[in-house]
Each structure stands twice: as structure tokens, then as C-alpha cells.
Write a protein that holds these residues in place. Structure first.
Motif, PDB file in Angstrom:
ATOM      1  N   ILE A  53       0.836  -1.211   0.000  1.00 18.97           N
ATOM      2  CA  ILE A  53       0.000   0.000   0.000  1.00 18.97           C
ATOM      3  C   ILE A  53       0.866   1.254   0.000  1.00 18.97           C
ATOM      4  CG2 ILE A  53      -1.611   1.347   1.417  1.00 18.97           C
ATOM      5  CD1 ILE A  53      -2.880  -1.326   2.240  1.00 18.97           C
ATOM      6  N   ILE A  54       1.889   1.281   0.814  1.00 19.04           N
ATOM      7  CA  ILE A  54       2.769   2.463   0.881  1.00 19.04           C
ATOM      8  C   ILE A  54       3.499   2.672  -0.439  1.00 19.04           C
ATOM      9  CG2 ILE A  54       4.869   3.365   1.952  1.00 19.04           C
ATOM     10  CD1 ILE A  54       3.862   2.203   4.599  1.00 19.04           C
ATOM     11  N   VAL A  55       4.026   1.606  -1.029  1.00 16.70           N
ATOM     12  CA  VAL A  55       4.752   1.745  -2.292  1.00 16.70           C
ATOM     13  C   VAL A  55       3.817   2.190  -3.412  1.00 16.70           C
ATOM     14  CG1 VAL A  55       5.960   0.414  -4.092  1.00 16.70           C
ATOM     15  CG2 VAL A  55       6.615   0.165  -1.700  1.00 16.70           C
ATOM     16  N   SER A  56       2.622   1.630  -3.454  1.00 17.40           N
ATOM     17  CA  SER A  56       1.703   2.009  -4.536  1.00 17.40           C
ATOM     18  C   SER A  56       1.221   3.454  -4.385  1.00 17.40           C
ATOM     19  CB  SER A  56       0.517   1.048  -4.600  1.00 17.40           C
ATOM     20  OG  SER A  56      -0.238   1.138  -3.416  1.00 17.40           O
ATOM     21  N   THR A  57       0.886   3.905  -3.181  1.00 21.66           N
ATOM     22  CA  THR A  57       0.435   5.294  -3.006  1.00 21.66           C
ATOM     23  C   THR A  57       1.578   6.277  -3.227  1.00 21.66           C
ATOM     24  OG1 THR A  57       0.761   5.129  -0.609  1.00 21.66           O
ATOM     25  CG2 THR A  57      -1.455   4.704  -1.452  1.00 21.66           C
ATOM     26  N   THR A  58       2.772   5.917  -2.816  1.00 21.21           N
ATOM     27  CA  THR A  58       3.924   6.799  -3.023  1.00 21.21           C
ATOM     28  C   THR A  58       4.260   6.902  -4.502  1.00 21.21           C
ATOM     29  OG1 THR A  58       4.791   6.116  -0.874  1.00 21.21           O
ATOM     30  CG2 THR A  58       6.312   7.228  -2.336  1.00 21.21           C
TER      31      THR A  58
END
Length: 144
Positions: free
Chosen positions: A122-127
């Protein structure tokens, strides 16, 4: 007793078979005389059943190698090995206790590792989406 049958019953070490061990392993109960006129004795042998204790060594090894959240997989592997050792010694209750602890640690390690993987995704995709939007706002759009 026939001398031939004596040689048949003896063990390879030359010692007679251990009758005490057999008496400890199997409970023998002799029932009283029946109510009929014939005198018949009945013997009931209670055979102990094999108790299978899962030690979760393979699951613990997988968690120790791939999903080792806060070393829970390694600790679960240690408890699994202790459970296997207890099972080999014949301590079924101790083996069950260690196996239960190893199972709880494996479940915890698996849940925490999966949650960690989901959070990282989730963090990698939103970033990356935010980064791509920032770059696309800085570049001038060409009017094709």
C-alpha cells in the motif's frame, strides 16, 4: 516347555524377553466367572493408542526462512524442535505443550508478516502514484 520353543522366545542378546515391560505397556484386566455353569476366564487387554502430536517443524522452518517477523519464526522453530525431542522421549504432554506454543508463534508470525507485506504494498503504490502525479504536473503538456 519345549527346548525348541525356548530358543524361539529368547532375544538376539541371549536374554529372555522382558515381561515387566509388556505388563507396563498394556493394561490387563481379568474378569470374574460368568453366571453360567461352565468355568471360563476372560482376559481383556487394553491396548494404548498411538497419539500423534504434530510438531509443526516444516511450518516453523518456512516461517523462520521467509516470514521471520521479529524472530517469531525462529522461536517457533526452536519450540518445534523441542516438541519433536519430547515426542521421541515419550513425553506426550510436554510435546503437546511445545507444539501448541510453536503453533501459536507460527500463526502470529504468519499474520504479522502478511500484514507487513500488505502495508508495504500500500505504501509503495500510493507513493509511486503521488510521485507520478508530481512529475506529470511539472512537465509542460504538449498539445498534440
Amino acid at each position: 516347555m519345549n527346548p525348541n520353543s525356548q530358543a524361539f522366545l529368547s532375544t538376539s542378546a541371549g536374554l529372555p524377553p522382558s515381561y515387566e515391560r509388556i505388563k507396563e505397556e498394556y493394561g490387563v484386566v481379568e474378569l470374574g466367572e460368568p453366571h453360567g455353569s461352565a468355568s471360563v476366564r476372560t482376559t481383556v487387554i487394553n491396548m494404548p493408542r498411538e497419539v500423534s502430536v504434530p510438531d509443526h517443524v516444516v511450518w516453523s522452518l518456512f516461517n523462520a526462512l521467509f516470514m521471520n517477523f521479529c524472530c517469531l519464526g525462529f522461536i517457533a522453530y526452536a519450540y518445534s524442535v523441542k516438541s519433536r525431542d519430547r515426542k521421541m522421549m515419550g513425553d506426550v504432554i510436554g510435546a503437546q505443550a511445545y507444539a501448541s506454543t510453536a503453533k501459536c508463534l507460527n500463526i502470529s508470525s504468519l499474520i504479522f508478516s502478511i500484514l507487513l507485506i500488505v502495508i508495504v504494498i500500500i505504501i509503495v503504490s500510493t507513493t509511486s502514484v503521488a510521485f507520478i502525479e508530481a512529475i506529470s504536473q511539472r512537465l509542460p503538456h504538449s498539445g498534440f
